[in-house]
Design an enzyme around this catalytic site. Structure first.
Site, mmCIF file in Angstrom:
data_model
loop_
_atom_site.group_PDB
_atom_site.id
_atom_site.type_symbol
_atom_site.label_atom_id
_atom_site.label_comp_id
_atom_site.label_asym_id
_atom_site.label_seq_id
_atom_site.Cartn_x
_atom_site.Cartn_y
_atom_site.Cartn_z
ATOM 1 N N SER A 84 -24.889 32.101 77.791
ATOM 2 C CA SER A 84 -24.770 32.114 79.257
ATOM 3 C C SER A 84 -23.288 32.156 79.600
ATOM 4 O O SER A 84 -22.589 31.136 79.504
ATOM 5 C CB SER A 84 -25.423 30.863 79.855
ATOM 6 O OG SER A 84 -26.807 30.860 79.608
ATOM 7 N N LYS A 159 -28.886 34.756 85.295
ATOM 8 C CA LYS A 159 -28.812 33.405 84.735
ATOM 9 C C LYS A 159 -27.956 32.489 85.606
ATOM 10 O O LYS A 159 -28.284 31.320 85.818
ATOM 11 C CB LYS A 159 -28.239 33.450 83.312
ATOM 12 C CG LYS A 159 -28.079 32.070 82.652
ATOM 13 C CD LYS A 159 -29.400 31.303 82.584
ATOM 14 C CE LYS A 159 -29.225 29.877 82.048
ATOM 15 N NZ LYS A 159 -28.897 29.831 80.632
ATOM 16 N N LYS A 227 -20.147 24.416 83.316
ATOM 17 C CA LYS A 227 -19.602 25.733 82.983
ATOM 18 C C LYS A 227 -20.315 26.824 83.768
ATOM 19 O O LYS A 227 -19.687 27.737 84.313
ATOM 20 C CB LYS A 227 -19.728 25.955 81.481
ATOM 21 C CG LYS A 227 -19.287 27.317 80.967
ATOM 22 C CD LYS A 227 -20.463 28.261 80.749
ATOM 23 C CE LYS A 227 -21.409 27.749 79.700
ATOM 24 N NZ LYS A 227 -22.550 28.670 79.470
#
Length: 284
Positions: A84, A159, A227
């Site tokens: 990701s 995502k 993140k």
């Protein structure tokens, strides 16, 4: 990728060549996986190369660093990154792999460790349709909801969008349970009541229970979700759009990380709300 996902590929009879920055799990070796010295050797031996690492610089390193995937590729192979990471950088990575006459798919997943073990992951894919169809039988060994979203980078964009929705739902469930508990209601019974109404959600079901039971062992760590939200906010800045609720959720996660909780499950975001309320949803 982790042992459960790799294990599904091997259990289906595929030859598995593996390299890891840590020790390759014995379970995979016992199942017949072949250890390689580095990512370049994996790329020389495999027709389809999967990468799955924590962050954008890690992807760049495993693809293009010394003895990386790119060093072992030959014409016609396919690289599938299931990390990701940044949609913008993903497009750059794809262009560099395409220059080697190979295809590139970005295919991040959602579903956590439970989904990985059950082979029920959601897989969001970006890249050329022909490459997607070539890899689809392998994706079907790993997940149930498999969607070609668009071109390279679009899987990563999906995502990031997923992580926005998940973070805001965790924050909403956390606020609701802190409110209910501090008001004197039994948070477990409040959760039970909400599960039968329009507020019902997978987050309320799974993470709401974690908040009440205080089970914050990581399925997906706060540090990793931080993140992902940073990717959302960086992308929003580049696109000139405002994501105020995402920014708020990111700050709650930052508050957790600042208090030593970055390695807890992201459901522990509720701890930041509890600190501000001077009240815990439930006792540990």
């Amino acid at each position: 990728m982790g042992t459960p996902m790799a294990g599904h590929l091997r259990a289906a009879g595929h030859d598995l060549f593996v390299a890891s920055r840590s020790k390759v799990p014995q379970a995979l070796l016992d199942a017949g996986a072949v250890t390689c010295a580095d990512a370049a050797e994996v790329a020389r031996k495999a027709d389809i190369v999967f990468t799955m690492v924590p962050d954008t610089p890690d992807v760049e390193a495993v693809l293009f660093g010394q003895n990386g995937v790119a060093a072992g590729l030959s014409k016609g192979k396919t690289v599938v990154d299931m990390s990701s990471v940044s949609p913008i950088e993903t497009k750059v990575f794809a262009t560099r792999i395409n220059a080697l006459s190979c295809d590139y798919l970005d295919a991040p997943v959602s579903g956590g460790e439970v989904g990985a073990r059950a082979a029920s992951l959601t897989i969001m894919v970006g890249g050329p349709e022909a490459a997607f169809e070539r890899v689809r039988p392998l994706f079907e060994l790993l997940g149930k909801n498999i969607t070609l979203v668009g071109g390279n980078g679009d899987g990563q964009t999906a995502k990031v969008a997923n992580q926005i929705v998940v973070a805001l739902n965790i924050a909403a469930v956390g606020e609701a349970l802190v409110f209910a508990s501090k008001a004197g209601a039994d948070p477990a019974k409040v959760r039970q009541a909400l599960m039968g109404g329009f507020a019902a959600s997978r987050i309320l079901e799974v993470h709401g229970e974690r908040m009440i039971r205080r089970t914050f062992e990581p399925g997906f760590r706060i540090g990793l979700h931080q993140k992902d939200l940073n990717l959302a906010l960086q992308g929003a800045r580049a696109l000139g759009v405002a994501l105020p609720q995402t920014a708020g959720a990111a700050q709650l996660m930052q508050a957790c990380a600042a208090n030593g909780m970055a390695d807890l499950d992201h459901s522990a975001l509720v701890r930041a709300l509890e600190l501000m309320a001077h009240h815990a949803v439930a006792t540990d």
